[in-house]
Design an enzyme around this catalytic site. Structure first.
Site, short mmCIF file in Angstrom:
data_model
loop_
_atom_site.label_atom_id
_atom_site.label_comp_id
_atom_site.label_asym_id
_atom_site.label_seq_id
_atom_site.Cartn_x
_atom_site.Cartn_y
_atom_site.Cartn_z
CE LYS A 115 -4.41 -1.75 1.40
NZ LYS A 115 -5.62 -1.71 2.18
CE LYS A 217 -6.23 -7.39 -1.20
NZ LYS A 217 -6.84 -7.31 0.09
CE LYS A 220 -13.63 -2.75 0.99
NZ LYS A 220 -12.60 -2.85 2.03
N1 AQP Z 1 -9.67 -10.60 -2.81
C1 AQP Z 1 -10.04 -11.08 -1.64
N2 AQP Z 1 -10.28 -12.41 -1.46
C2 AQP Z 1 -10.68 -12.91 -0.27
N3 AQP Z 1 -10.88 -12.13 0.81
C3 AQP Z 1 -10.67 -10.81 0.68
N4 AQP Z 1 -10.78 -9.78 1.53
C4 AQP Z 1 -10.44 -8.63 0.92
N5 AQP Z 1 -10.11 -8.87 -0.35
C5 AQP Z 1 -10.23 -10.21 -0.53
C6 AQP Z 1 -11.20 -9.94 2.92
O1 AQP Z 1 -12.26 -9.03 3.17
C7 AQP Z 1 -12.19 -8.63 4.54
C8 AQP Z 1 -12.30 -7.15 4.61
O2 AQP Z 1 -11.20 -6.56 3.97
P1 AQP Z 1 -10.93 -5.02 4.16
O3 AQP Z 1 -11.88 -4.23 3.39
O4 AQP Z 1 -10.97 -4.71 5.58
O5 AQP Z 1 -9.48 -4.79 3.68
P2 AQP Z 1 -8.68 -5.27 2.44
O6 AQP Z 1 -8.23 -6.67 2.68
O7 AQP Z 1 -7.60 -4.28 2.27
O8 AQP Z 1 -9.72 -5.23 1.24
P3 AQP Z 1 -9.52 -4.68 -0.20
O9 AQP Z 1 -10.74 -4.91 -0.96
O10 AQP Z 1 -8.28 -5.15 -0.82
O11 AQP Z 1 -9.45 -3.12 0.03
P4 AQP Z 1 -8.36 -2.11 -0.44
O12 AQP Z 1 -8.38 -2.11 -1.92
O13 AQP Z 1 -8.86 -0.84 0.16
O14 AQP Z 1 -7.05 -2.57 0.10
C9 AQP Z 1 -10.87 -9.17 5.09
O15 AQP Z 1 -11.15 -10.33 5.85
C10 AQP Z 1 -10.10 -9.54 3.87
O16 AQP Z 1 -9.22 -10.62 4.11
#
Ligand code: AQP
Length: 355
Positions: A115, A217, A220
């Protein structure tokens, strides 16, 4: 677990479009666990501050994640559902843990490296200490199990390291105060205050990958909306995104092994298996030898069948922000009672004078 009352905690950041990865990796598991555990589900708005979101957007997204929890089937009466910033003890324990965690531990976190990117000097200190706050979120309830996607595994290991160091550093005082629970740490029986929390990661799609790149992965923050299926997408968008998903020209293999080195194909098979509540083996048994021109429409139909009702329910719930705010307020009040009980003892253990 080790003498601690079983308790599930997990959180989701209100940082934008909730997607299929969040659903399969986390939210769907939250729903399944509520029948067998006491569960606390949190919209982690303090974590979202690490990327300096627009305040109005942050409030909208906080309500949207709450709506998604309820639309997916989480019962806010049975479980505790709230937004993190309402319960100040999360931030208080995070500070304590910033003083427990080592710089070396935090520097090894791959999510920070990803990040922060190349411009690390300019990343917020909050992004760097994010895992301490995550450990506090979990341990302020002394939660024993955390359902998460595979991407969070390393943060859960750090949470265990923090709990273990805290327990070791204060073992005498924990025993003197009678505040501990008998637990095994390695081969040794000790009195620990915090459990060594276990992640719940299993399932056919523990890490859902981008529809545009099987090595990344689903996220968002990916600038391409075609890379993810949002929980708010309508049937046409879901079908279009699956139709346009990157694949290779070969048909699906007839053995699971044949998915190795084919990340995009493996991702779509994993998504199908997770949505159908089956295994990748079974999907390959049904679709092995078929072209993507056959598999993709079947996957699209399944995704629409499973996700469209959630999207419709999210829209219905989101139309009543007063109801959502009430859920978060009531959940926050219930959460705070538990969090304060933990913090009262933590303050005594570490020597902070209080009431
Ligand atoms: N691609 C994924 N596959 C499986 N699980 C996922 N999670 C996120 N992406 C995947 C799981 O969703 C939960 C919440 O995640 P979060 O929003 O708190 O943070 P993150 O992991 O940083 O999610 P994103 O979508 O990737 O957000 P950004 O783009 O903002 O970094 C967690 O349990 C996570 O494991």
């Amino acid at each position: 677990m080790n003498g601690f009352n079983p308790l599930v905690f997990s959180g989701v950041q209100p940082t934008g479009n909730l997607h299929l990865g969040n659903y399969l990796g986390a939210i769907r598991k939250f729903v399944a666990l509520q029948d067998s555990y006491d569960c606390i589900y949190c919209v982690v708005d303090l974590h979202a501050l690490t990327i300096a979101p627009d305040p109005v957007e942050l409030m909208r997204a906080t309500r949207e994640v709450t709506a998604a929890f309820i639309a997916a089937g989480i019962d806010p009466k049975k479980n505790i559902v709230f937004n993190q910033s309402r319960v100040k003890q999360h931030a208080e324990l995070a500070w304590v843990f910033n003083c427990v965690a080592r710089m070396g531990w935090l520097s090894r976190m791959t999510q920070f490296k990803e990040k922060a990117g190349k411009d690390r000097e300019n990343a917020s200190a909050g992004l760097f200490v994010y895992p301490s706050l995550m450990a506090a979120d979990i341990l302020v309830y002394r939660a024993t199990h955390v359902p998460v996607g595979d991407d969070q595994k390393q943060h859960l290991e750090l949470t265990r390291d923090i709990a273990q160091k805290f327990n070791n550093d204060h073992s005498t005082r924990i025993a003197d105060l009678g505040a501990g629970v008998e637990m095994m740490m390695g081969d040794e029986k000790v009195n620990g205050f915090f459990p060594l929390t276990e992640p719940l990661i299993e399932g056919p799609a523990p890490r859902v990958m981008s529809l545009r790149d099987g090595q990344k992965k689903m996220s968002k923050s990916d600038p391409s909306d075609l890379s993810r299926i949002n929980l708010t997408d309508d049937a046409d968008s879901i079908s279009k995104k699956i139709r346009k998903a990157k694949t290779d020209p070969a048909p699906l293999p007839s053995e699971l092994d044949g998915l190795k080195e084919r990340p995009e194909a493996e991702n779509l098979v994993g998504i199908y298996a997770a949505l159908a509540d089956t295994t990748k083996e079974k999907v390959i048994a049904d679709f092995g030898g078929q072209q993507f021109s056959v598999f993709k429409p079947a996957l699209a139909d399944l995704a629409v069948e499973k996700l469209a009702p959630i999207a419709a329910e999210m829209r219905r719930i989101s139309a009543d922000p007063g109801y959502i705010d009430g859920v978060l307020r009531e959940g926050g009040e219930r959460a705070e009672i538990q969090a304060e009980a933990t913090m009262k003892t933590v303050r005594e253990i570490i020597g902070l004078l209080g009431d």
